[in-house]
Design a protein around this motif. Sequence first.
Motif, short mmCIF file in Angstrom:
data_model
loop_
_atom_site.label_atom_id
_atom_site.label_comp_id
_atom_site.label_asym_id
_atom_site.label_seq_id
_atom_site.Cartn_x
_atom_site.Cartn_y
_atom_site.Cartn_z
N VAL A 132 37.35 32.31 44.44
CA VAL A 132 37.03 32.20 43.02
C VAL A 132 38.27 31.65 42.32
O VAL A 132 39.35 32.22 42.43
CB VAL A 132 36.64 33.58 42.40
N ASP A 133 38.10 30.55 41.62
CA ASP A 133 39.20 29.94 40.88
C ASP A 133 39.20 30.51 39.46
O ASP A 133 38.15 30.54 38.81
CB ASP A 133 39.01 28.42 40.83
N PRO A 134 40.34 30.96 38.95
CA PRO A 134 40.39 31.51 37.59
C PRO A 134 39.90 30.52 36.53
O PRO A 134 39.42 30.92 35.48
CB PRO A 134 41.86 31.84 37.38
N LYS A 135 39.97 29.22 36.82
CA LYS A 135 39.49 28.21 35.87
C LYS A 135 37.99 28.34 35.62
O LYS A 135 37.47 27.84 34.62
CB LYS A 135 39.81 26.81 36.38
N ASP A 136 37.27 29.02 36.52
CA ASP A 136 35.82 29.20 36.37
C ASP A 136 35.47 30.33 35.40
O ASP A 136 34.28 30.59 35.18
CB ASP A 136 35.17 29.46 37.74
N ARG A 137 36.49 31.03 34.88
CA ARG A 137 36.30 32.11 33.89
C ARG A 137 35.36 33.21 34.41
O ARG A 137 34.41 33.59 33.76
CB ARG A 137 35.77 31.54 32.58
N ARG A 138 35.66 33.76 35.57
CA ARG A 138 34.85 34.84 36.14
C ARG A 138 35.68 36.12 36.21
O ARG A 138 36.89 36.08 36.43
CB ARG A 138 34.37 34.49 37.55
N THR A 139 35.00 37.24 36.07
CA THR A 139 35.59 38.56 36.29
C THR A 139 34.89 39.16 37.50
O THR A 139 33.67 39.10 37.60
CB THR A 139 35.40 39.46 35.06
N VAL A 140 35.65 39.71 38.42
CA VAL A 140 35.11 40.23 39.68
C VAL A 140 34.89 41.74 39.58
O VAL A 140 35.79 42.48 39.21
CB VAL A 140 36.06 39.90 40.85
N THR A 141 33.67 42.17 39.93
CA THR A 141 33.34 43.59 40.03
C THR A 141 32.67 43.83 41.37
O THR A 141 32.34 42.88 42.09
CB THR A 141 32.40 44.06 38.89
N ASP A 142 32.46 45.08 41.73
CA ASP A 142 31.77 45.45 42.98
C ASP A 142 32.29 44.65 44.17
O ASP A 142 31.55 44.07 44.94
CB ASP A 142 30.25 45.25 42.85
N PHE A 143 33.58 44.66 44.35
CA PHE A 143 34.26 43.87 45.38
C PHE A 143 34.37 44.67 46.67
O PHE A 143 34.76 45.84 46.66
CB PHE A 143 35.65 43.50 44.85
N ALA A 144 34.02 44.05 47.81
CA ALA A 144 34.12 44.73 49.11
C ALA A 144 34.19 43.70 50.23
O ALA A 144 33.84 42.54 50.05
CB ALA A 144 32.92 45.64 49.32
N LEU A 145 34.63 44.17 51.40
CA LEU A 145 34.63 43.35 52.60
C LEU A 145 34.01 44.20 53.71
O LEU A 145 34.54 45.25 54.06
CB LEU A 145 36.08 42.98 52.96
N ARG A 146 32.87 43.77 54.21
CA ARG A 146 32.15 44.51 55.26
C ARG A 146 31.57 43.52 56.26
O ARG A 146 31.00 42.51 55.85
CB ARG A 146 30.99 45.32 54.66
N ALA A 147 31.68 43.85 57.51
CA ALA A 147 31.06 43.07 58.58
C ALA A 147 31.38 41.58 58.44
O ALA A 147 30.48 40.73 58.48
CB ALA A 147 29.55 43.31 58.62
N ARG A 148 32.66 41.25 58.22
CA ARG A 148 33.14 39.88 58.12
C ARG A 148 32.55 39.11 56.94
O ARG A 148 32.50 37.90 56.93
CB ARG A 148 32.90 39.14 59.44
N THR A 149 32.08 39.85 55.93
CA THR A 149 31.51 39.24 54.72
C THR A 149 32.19 39.81 53.50
O THR A 149 32.32 41.02 53.35
CB THR A 149 29.98 39.53 54.65
N VAL A 150 32.62 38.93 52.61
CA VAL A 150 33.19 39.33 51.33
C VAL A 150 32.05 39.35 50.32
O VAL A 150 31.28 38.39 50.23
CB VAL A 150 34.28 38.35 50.86
N THR A 151 31.90 40.46 49.60
CA THR A 151 30.87 40.56 48.58
C THR A 151 31.51 40.90 47.24
O THR A 151 32.52 41.60 47.18
CB THR A 151 29.81 41.64 48.91
N ALA A 152 30.92 40.37 46.18
CA ALA A 152 31.41 40.65 44.83
C ALA A 152 30.31 40.33 43.84
O ALA A 152 29.41 39.54 44.12
CB ALA A 152 32.65 39.83 44.52
N THR A 153 30.41 40.95 42.70
CA THR A 153 29.57 40.56 41.57
C THR A 153 30.49 39.86 40.59
O THR A 153 31.55 40.39 40.24
CB THR A 153 28.91 41.79 40.92
N LEU A 154 30.10 38.65 40.21
CA LEU A 154 30.91 37.87 39.29
C LEU A 154 30.29 37.93 37.90
O LEU A 154 29.09 37.66 37.74
CB LEU A 154 30.99 36.41 39.75
#
Length: 193
Positions: A132-154
């Motif tokens: 995620v590039d900060p230039k995209d103006r996103r805030t990251v919530t619900d961040f996790a790494l499980r089973a070789r997958t990064v998950t987040a709510t933007l």
Amino acid sequence: MQQSAVPELAHTHARPIHWVATATAVAGVIALSSLAQPGSATAAQPAPGTEAKSAPAAAAPPSTTGVTFPLDCGPVKAIVVKKATGDLDGDGRPETVAVVHCDAPMGTPPDGVYVLTRGSDNPKPRVVATLVDPKDRRTVTDFALRARTVTATLLGYSTADVPSCCPDLKIPTTWQWNGTAFVRSTAATAHSV
């Protein structure tokens, strides 16, 4: 002679049978404990000219300390607000995924999400991918790494007119390594907040 309201209890006077029963119980405990002893330890010195080899230690994940993130914060510093570690590419060495933003005194600065690794020849952690590039103006919530997958709510904005204080989009997102790059997957449609 006046009789007590409580009858005399049998165990208040020690009799020889009580001592025999106690001695038998103690002897039984001692006998059983001698049967349950661990086996004797054996140690052998390595043969002359050979070295004992230990199992390889599990690699420690890259630290975020001292890493320069590709984020322009001006006079304030970049801070790591969330991080997770795991082996994303299946090479047996863990990577670190960090959510980073500028330590702004006011407002909600946008987040950047970066993957850090270290090479086998260079132990210094380095950024190898920007999820995620900060230039995209996103805030990251619900961040996790499980089973070789990064998950987040933007959390983001539907238009440039939406004030920075009030993101109006919620975008569930995942990233997986495909052997050459991180592939981003998002829900079919972003949800309004």
